[in-house]
Design a protein around this motif. Structure first.
Motif, PDB file in Angstrom:
ATOM      1  N   ALA A 173      35.774  42.120  37.720  1.00 17.56           N
ATOM      2  CA  ALA A 173      36.302  40.918  37.075  1.00 17.56           C
ATOM      3  C   ALA A 173      37.794  40.773  37.352  1.00 17.56           C
ATOM      4  O   ALA A 173      38.296  39.664  37.561  1.00 17.56           O
ATOM      5  N   ILE A 174      38.507  41.909  37.362  1.00 14.88           N
ATOM      6  CA  ILE A 174      39.927  41.840  37.720  1.00 14.88           C
ATOM      7  C   ILE A 174      40.062  41.339  39.152  1.00 14.88           C
ATOM      8  O   ILE A 174      40.916  40.514  39.472  1.00 14.88           O
ATOM      9  N   GLY A 175      39.182  41.855  39.999  1.00 12.90           N
ATOM     10  CA  GLY A 175      39.202  41.392  41.384  1.00 12.90           C
ATOM     11  C   GLY A 175      39.042  39.889  41.466  1.00 12.90           C
ATOM     12  O   GLY A 175      39.727  39.219  42.241  1.00 12.90           O
ATOM     13  N   ARG A 176      38.161  39.346  40.621  1.00 10.51           N
ATOM     14  CA  ARG A 176      37.941  37.894  40.655  1.00 10.51           C
ATOM     15  C   ARG A 176      39.195  37.136  40.230  1.00 10.51           C
ATOM     16  O   ARG A 176      39.434  36.028  40.693  1.00 10.51           O
ATOM     17  N   VAL A 177      39.978  37.761  39.320  1.00  6.88           N
ATOM     18  CA  VAL A 177      41.234  37.121  38.942  1.00  6.88           C
ATOM     19  C   VAL A 177      42.119  36.976  40.175  1.00  6.88           C
ATOM     20  O   VAL A 177      42.717  35.933  40.422  1.00  6.88           O
ATOM     21  N   THR A 185      36.257  46.958  48.345  1.00  5.45           N
ATOM     22  CA  THR A 185      35.660  46.708  47.032  1.00  5.45           C
ATOM     23  C   THR A 185      34.207  47.153  47.002  1.00  5.45           C
ATOM     24  O   THR A 185      33.776  47.891  46.117  1.00  5.45           O
ATOM     25  N   TRP A 186      33.444  46.686  47.987  1.00  4.57           N
ATOM     26  CA  TRP A 186      32.017  47.044  47.981  1.00  4.57           C
ATOM     27  C   TRP A 186      31.804  48.523  48.242  1.00  4.57           C
ATOM     28  O   TRP A 186      30.878  49.134  47.705  1.00  4.57           O
ATOM     29  N   SER A 187      32.658  49.108  49.061  1.00  5.43           N
ATOM     30  CA  SER A 187      32.537  50.560  49.281  1.00  5.43           C
ATOM     31  C   SER A 187      32.750  51.293  47.973  1.00  5.43           C
ATOM     32  O   SER A 187      32.063  52.279  47.663  1.00  5.43           O
ATOM     33  N   VAL A 243      22.388  44.809  38.798  1.00  3.56           N
ATOM     34  CA  VAL A 243      22.857  43.892  37.759  1.00  3.56           C
ATOM     35  C   VAL A 243      24.336  43.580  37.964  1.00  3.56           C
ATOM     36  O   VAL A 243      24.757  42.419  37.947  1.00  3.56           O
ATOM     37  N   VAL A 244      25.133  44.618  38.191  1.00  2.00           N
ATOM     38  CA  VAL A 244      26.571  44.423  38.344  1.00  2.00           C
ATOM     39  C   VAL A 244      26.869  43.541  39.559  1.00  2.00           C
ATOM     40  O   VAL A 244      27.665  42.599  39.496  1.00  2.00           O
ATOM     41  N   VAL A 245      26.171  43.844  40.662  1.00  2.00           N
ATOM     42  CA  VAL A 245      26.447  43.103  41.896  1.00  2.00           C
ATOM     43  C   VAL A 245      26.037  41.650  41.752  1.00  2.00           C
ATOM     44  O   VAL A 245      26.796  40.718  42.092  1.00  2.00           O
ATOM     45  N   ARG A 257      28.411  38.384  42.027  1.00  2.00           N
ATOM     46  CA  ARG A 257      28.186  37.326  43.010  1.00  2.00           C
ATOM     47  C   ARG A 257      28.051  35.980  42.314  1.00  2.00           C
ATOM     48  O   ARG A 257      28.570  34.963  42.777  1.00  2.00           O
ATOM     49  N   ARG A 258      27.342  35.964  41.175  1.00  2.00           N
ATOM     50  CA  ARG A 258      27.117  34.729  40.444  1.00  2.00           C
ATOM     51  C   ARG A 258      28.465  34.173  39.951  1.00  2.00           C
ATOM     52  O   ARG A 258      28.738  32.993  40.044  1.00  2.00           O
ATOM     53  N   ALA A 259      29.310  35.075  39.437  1.00  2.00           N
ATOM     54  CA  ALA A 259      30.597  34.643  38.910  1.00  2.00           C
ATOM     55  C   ALA A 259      31.504  34.125  40.023  1.00  2.00           C
ATOM     56  O   ALA A 259      32.341  33.267  39.801  1.00  2.00           O
ATOM     57  N   LEU A 260      31.292  34.670  41.206  1.00  2.00           N
ATOM     58  CA  LEU A 260      32.144  34.262  42.324  1.00  2.00           C
ATOM     59  C   LEU A 260      31.718  32.918  42.889  1.00  2.00           C
ATOM     60  O   LEU A 260      32.513  32.225  43.519  1.00  2.00           O
ATOM     61  N   ARG A 261      30.436  32.562  42.678  1.00  2.00           N
ATOM     62  CA  ARG A 261      29.881  31.393  43.326  1.00  2.00           C
ATOM     63  C   ARG A 261      30.735  30.171  42.978  1.00  2.00           C
ATOM     64  O   ARG A 261      31.081  29.946  41.832  1.00  2.00           O
TER      65      ARG A 261
END
Lengths: 503, 531
Positions: free
Chosen positions: B96-100, B456-458, B492-494, B498-502
């Motif tokens: 979520a921080i990453g999304r910020v 991030t994904w790693s 679930v986390v992934v 992804r949904r939040a990023l869409r």
């Protein structure tokens, strides 16, 4: 006090048993160049180790008493006990299970023990027990400093006020009647007098001064080192190496080179010659004299040995309810037991057994969910055994069956079925390891083999002996003391010495 | 799990020109994210009392509040639930921080530091998750404390030591492969442990060992943003990727690995090097090497930076000689001071005694051996692994040398990060936390959007791998079940992320590929430090 003569700088210790290590630590602490030669790949001697199938079996002692004596040895090099060995109290010290189905837990705390006796037997017996504790504590106080932790050159050294006090206390009566003076119930009598067996005698023959053993394990408390009893010699060896002792494993000494009564070097099986100013010998005394020194003095030749024991080590899938570290299974017979194994040279017809379950104290000694059981059955030594024609090469297998059947019937159902790793040691095996008369318990502690009458720890000009065969005697505490006494024969008396165990 | 969204004005996006003003226009971390991560940390901390690695004997079974959790089978299931949920919340909050950042907003380093402590506080006092190594450290420290050289003896030399029963049997007789400084330090820390009951004594020693690792993390909290700022990179983003990273919380804070102190000193050294304070940088990195050897590659980049400051012939030779002499002298002094000697050199092979799935060479060798078995060739696995490990190590040396010596230089952080990545990728034994050797320096360097995404994904993948790897060793929890539960949580986390990023746009982070036209390299640094 007699000491070795001549230089004492280079010292060779033969054998890394607890006596040899105790001596080596003291000598290293006094700045001597010490080399310890050990034929096995690990230290410990009779406190040995058997690793098989994921199990770590202690092949020797099953507990430790008087840990202050270990701390003494480490004090000599300025080390703290808790850095090298971790000791956990064993509670109860024993569980005595009797043929009538009742049981009694031996607790080191006298208050708790009195309550236990009151629960099982009654208040009068509990009061008798408390007086008995007073008696053995006084014995310990008198004996430890003046007779045990002290080099005795001649019977004249015994003549101290403490001797008179011991006599007044009744220390020179026989153990069994002395115990009966305090304890009236046969169950408590047995549990506080069977310790004479450790000293190689029936309670009817042992002197009451040997009630001091009952003090050590039933009053002062019993401890188990993390990692098994074998962790104790490992820790001492580690401390010795740290303080400059050269410890060489897989090195068998085949003889001592001497000029007259002075040792000048030891020779190893590889043909190496290691010069020495002083030699300290840790092997079983008769073997040390016969094979290394090359002459056996009369005091050693005349020795009568303690009874021996068959030890069955079992790695097992079985766990029994409410397990304790030590269980003594008393048979119905009692005085008959001693007659059979000491006088007649026969195996016990109604056996009393010591069952040790060390995984109660340290589960890591066995694989997950597995247990270790060490079953000790007193037997005649090989000398006594000849009287009845006991031949262990033929008796071992039937005796194992007999032991297992006894266990199955006395609270260990399914014991045989659950064994997945096993080793049985008979008197013949002890003999093969270099123990006289096939007993790991050395010379019996009869009056004629006690104190200054026990084979001495100094031979010739510069050969010193340590271990259970010499003074003061058998058992881990005594052997640790024997190492100190050996070092004192080399370093001379230390007037400032105050043991943690008696100061 | 609820999706954490953060409302905000995307117009606050990062400056595309590449130079970021120090702290202007930064927003604090949204409270919701901070709380979710802290709850995750708390659940992990509680679960660790059962599924973390507890001392032998376990002192927590006697605590009334923990008895059920520590002993009963249902307690194991509960702990499993706590761990899975905790890690999902923690990773979710981290993403979520990453999304910020992805929304183009910049977060203040101060609020990220606070979030770090809020998330890791419960882990500071809980038993280590994921690895038994802290117990090996404690046992080796004890040996050092009482004067038995841990380069000569394994913990098994003292079976009666209070620390020995908790040590992983694999390392029982292995000499320590760590530098003398960390053994000396931990020896002194463990020497302070009072003589309480065995289980608590071991636990206090582990907390002491963790204190050393946390000291390294504190250095990271300081050095990573400072280095990023010097290199013209967003310090908040560097903190997020390099320190707030769940792998750091799991392996450095909870797992107490001494790699943390190595990286802390290394990052301080790199931060100093980026500011052209090359002598102090050499000192800091040499101390890092005295913790653990891989930090040594940092010295190569310091030497190259040094060469950039010199004029005249033989610049590289002179620079390498200078760094080498300073470093060797200091290292010798440290070794002499600790009195532990040079035994760690021969012990460097110790970690390779185990086969780790993450090691490409070892795993390839294992697979080759298996394939050879299919066509009837027996006993190929061990020789195949040996050969591949040798080739891998040699290739690693070549790659590192090329990265250090190539003409077109990248900045020290990127260079060191890539070199350590090469070492890890080709190493005979790779534990999940080794990947942090590369992630932390790279986080402080100017990364492209793609590179941030890959890291991030790693991180997410390795976090869940670590959990599965670390939890399946706890008896009583089935391996298949564990993998399934963690895979589900990971999914679930992934999916949530992804949904939040869409729909949100993917802004640049203000970094271009750093090797081209990049002013912020060592040879021509743009010193934008705050002084």
């Amino acid at each position: 006090m007699r000491t070795v003569t001549g230089p004492t700088q280079r010292i060779v210790v033969v054998g890394a048993g607890l006596g040899g290590l105790s001596a080596a630590l003291r000598l290293a602490g006094a700045g001597r160049e010490v080399t310890v030669l050990e034929r096995a790949g690990v230290p410990g001697g009779r406190a040995g180790l058997l690793e098989t199938g994921g199990y770590s079996f202690d092949t020797g002692p099953t507990v430790l008493t008087l840990p202050d004596l270990v701390a003494d040895a480490l004090d000599a090099v300025g080390e703290r006990l808790e850095d090298w060995v971790t000791l956990r109290p064993v509670t109860p010290a024993y569980r005595a299970r009797y043929a009538d189905g009742s049981h009694l837990d031996v607790l080191a705390d006298p208050e708790a023990m009195a309550a236990e006796i009151e629960r099982v037997i009654g208040p009068a017996e509990a009061a008798g027990y408390q007086r008995y504790v007073g008696f053995v504590s006084e014995l310990y106080r008198l004996q430890m400093r003046h007779f045990i932790d002290r080099n005795l050159d001649s019977p004249a050294d015994l003549l101290t006020p403490s001797l008179a006090r011991l006599a007044v206390l009744g220390g020179f009566r026989r153990l069994a009647p002395k115990v009966e003076q305090y304890l009236k119930d046969p169950r408590t009598q047995r549990v506080f007098s069977f310790q004479s067996m450790y000293a190689g005698l029936s309670p009817y023959d042992a002197l009451a001064i040997y009630a001091v053993i009952a003090y050590m394990d039933s009053v002062a408390g019993v401890f188990f080192p993390v990692g098994g009893v074998h962790a104790l010699p490992r820790g001492l060896a580690g401390a010795a190496v740290k303080h400059g002792v050269t410890l060489r494993y897989h090195t068998t000494v085949t003889g001592i080179e001497r000029v007259g009564r002075r040792a000048v070097a030891v020779r190893t099986a590889d043909g190496e010659r290691i010069p020495a100013d002083v030699v300290v010998l840790n092997p079983d005394l008769p073997v040390a004299y016969r094979d290394l020194i090359g002459t056996v003095p009369w005091s050693v030749r005349r020795v009568r040995c303690s009874p021996s024991a068959v030890v069955l080590l079992a790695g097992s899938r079985a766990r029994y309810p409410d397990p304790v570290h030590h269980t003594i299974l008393f048979g119905d017979a009692w005085d008959q037991v001693f007659r059979e194994i000491i006088d007649d040279g026969r195996v016990m017809s109604d056996p009393s057994l010591l069952v040790t379950n060390p995984t109660v104290s340290d589960p890591t000694l066995a694989p997950d969910g597995r247990e270790i059981y060490a079953v000790l059955a007193p037997t005649p030594n090989l000398v006594a055994g000849t009287r009845s024609g006991l031949d262990w090469s033929r008796q071992a297998v039937p005796y194992r069956e007999h032991l297992l059947a006894t266990l199955e019937a006395r609270g260990y159902p399914g014991f045989t079925e659950a064994i997945e790793a096993e080793q049985m040691t008979t008197p013949l095996d002890w003999q093969a390891q270099g123990m006289m008369a096939g007993t790991p318990f050395a010379a019996a502690h009869s009056f004629a083999q006690t104190g200054p009458f026990r084979p001495g720890n100094l031979w010739g000009e510069n050969v010193v002996l340590t271990g259970s065969g010499t003074q003061p005697g058998i058992g881990v505490p005594m052997v640790l003391v024997s190492g100190r006494l050996a070092a004192e024969r080399i370093l001379g008396p230390d007037r400032t010495y105050r043991s943690r165990a008696w100061r | 799990m609820a999706t954490i969204t953060s409302s905000g004005d995307p117009e606050l996006g990062a400056d595309r020109s590449g130079s970021l003003a120090p702290d202007a226009g930064r927003v604090p971390l949204p409270r919701q994210i901070l709380v979710v991560g802290a709850v995750g940390g708390l659940l992990l901390g509680i679960g660790a009392f059962r599924l973390g690695v507890t001392p032998t004997p376990d002192p927590f079974v006697d605590l009334p509040g923990l008895h059920w959790l520590s002993t009963s089978p249902s307690g194991a299931f509960a702990a499993m639930g706590l761990i899975v949920t905790g890690m999902a919340l923690l990773v979710g909050a981290w993403l979520a921080i990453g999304r910020v950042f992805w929304q183009g907003r910049r977060l203040s380093p101060g609020s990220l530091r606070r979030a770090f402590w809020a998330w890791s506080a419960p882990l500071l006092l809980a038993p280590p998750l994921l690895s038994r190594d802290a117990y090996s450290y404690a046992a080796q420290a004890h040996l050092a404390h009482i004067g038995l050289n841990p380069y000569l003896y394994g913990p098994g030399i003292l079976p009666g030591s209070v620390y020995t029963p908790s040590v992983d049997p694999i390392w029982m007789y292995s000499p320590a492969p760590y530098g003398p400084l960390v053994l000396w330090l931990s020896g002194h820390v463990v020497g302070l442990v009072p003589n309480v009951s065995p289980g608590w004594r071991v636990y206090l020693a582990v907390l002491g060992v963790r204190l050393i690792a946390v000291a390294g993390v504190v250095m990271l909290l300081y050095a990573v943003p400072r280095l990023a700022r010097t290199l013209g990179w967003d310090p908040g983003l560097a903190l997020w990727l390099g320190v707030l990273n769940p792998l750091v919380l799991g392996h450095f804070v909870s797992g107490a690995h001494n790699d943390a102190l190595m990286l802390g000193l290394l990052m301080i050294g790199l931060a100093l090097a980026a500011e052209r304070r090359l002598l102090t940088a050499t000192v800091a990195i040499t101390l890092a090497v005295a913790i653990k050897v891989p930090a040594i590659v940092g010295l190569g980049f310091v030497a190259m930076a040094w060469a950039g400051t010199l004029t005249g012939p033989w610049r590289r030779v002179r620079a390498f000689t200078a760094v080498g002499v300073v470093s060797a002298a200091l290292f010798t002094a440290v070794t002499t001071f600790t009195g532990l000697g040079w035994g760690w050199i021969s012990a460097l092979g110790t970690p390779g005694m185990v086969r780790t799935l993450l090691s490409t060479t070892t795993t390839t060798g294992t697979v080759l051996g298996w394939l050879a078995g299919l066509v009837g060739l027996q006993d190929v696995t061990n020789p195949a692994i040996s050969v591949l490990r040798l080739l891998g190590t040699a290739a690693g040396v070549v790659v590192v040398a090329w990265l250090v010596l190539r003409r077109r230089q990248v900045d020290v952080a990127r260079g060191t990060g890539l070199a350590l990545l090469a070492i890890v990728a080709l190493s005979p034994a790779v534990q999940p936390w080794y990947v942090l050797w590369a992630v932390v320096p790279l986080a402080a360097s100017r990364l492209s959007t793609r590179e941030v995404t890959v890291l991030t994904w790693s991180t997410v993948a390795l976090t869940f791998y670590s959990l599965v790897n670390g939890s399946t060793m706890i008896a009583g929890v089935s391996q298949v079940g564990t993998v399934a539960v963690f895979a589900a949580a990971c999914a679930v986390v992934v999916i949530d992320h992804r949904r939040a990023l869409r729909g949100s746009r993917w802004p640049s982070f203000g970094a271009r590929p750093p090797t081209r036209r990049d002013p912020a390299t060592v040879q021509a640094p743009v010193v934008t430090s705050r002084r």
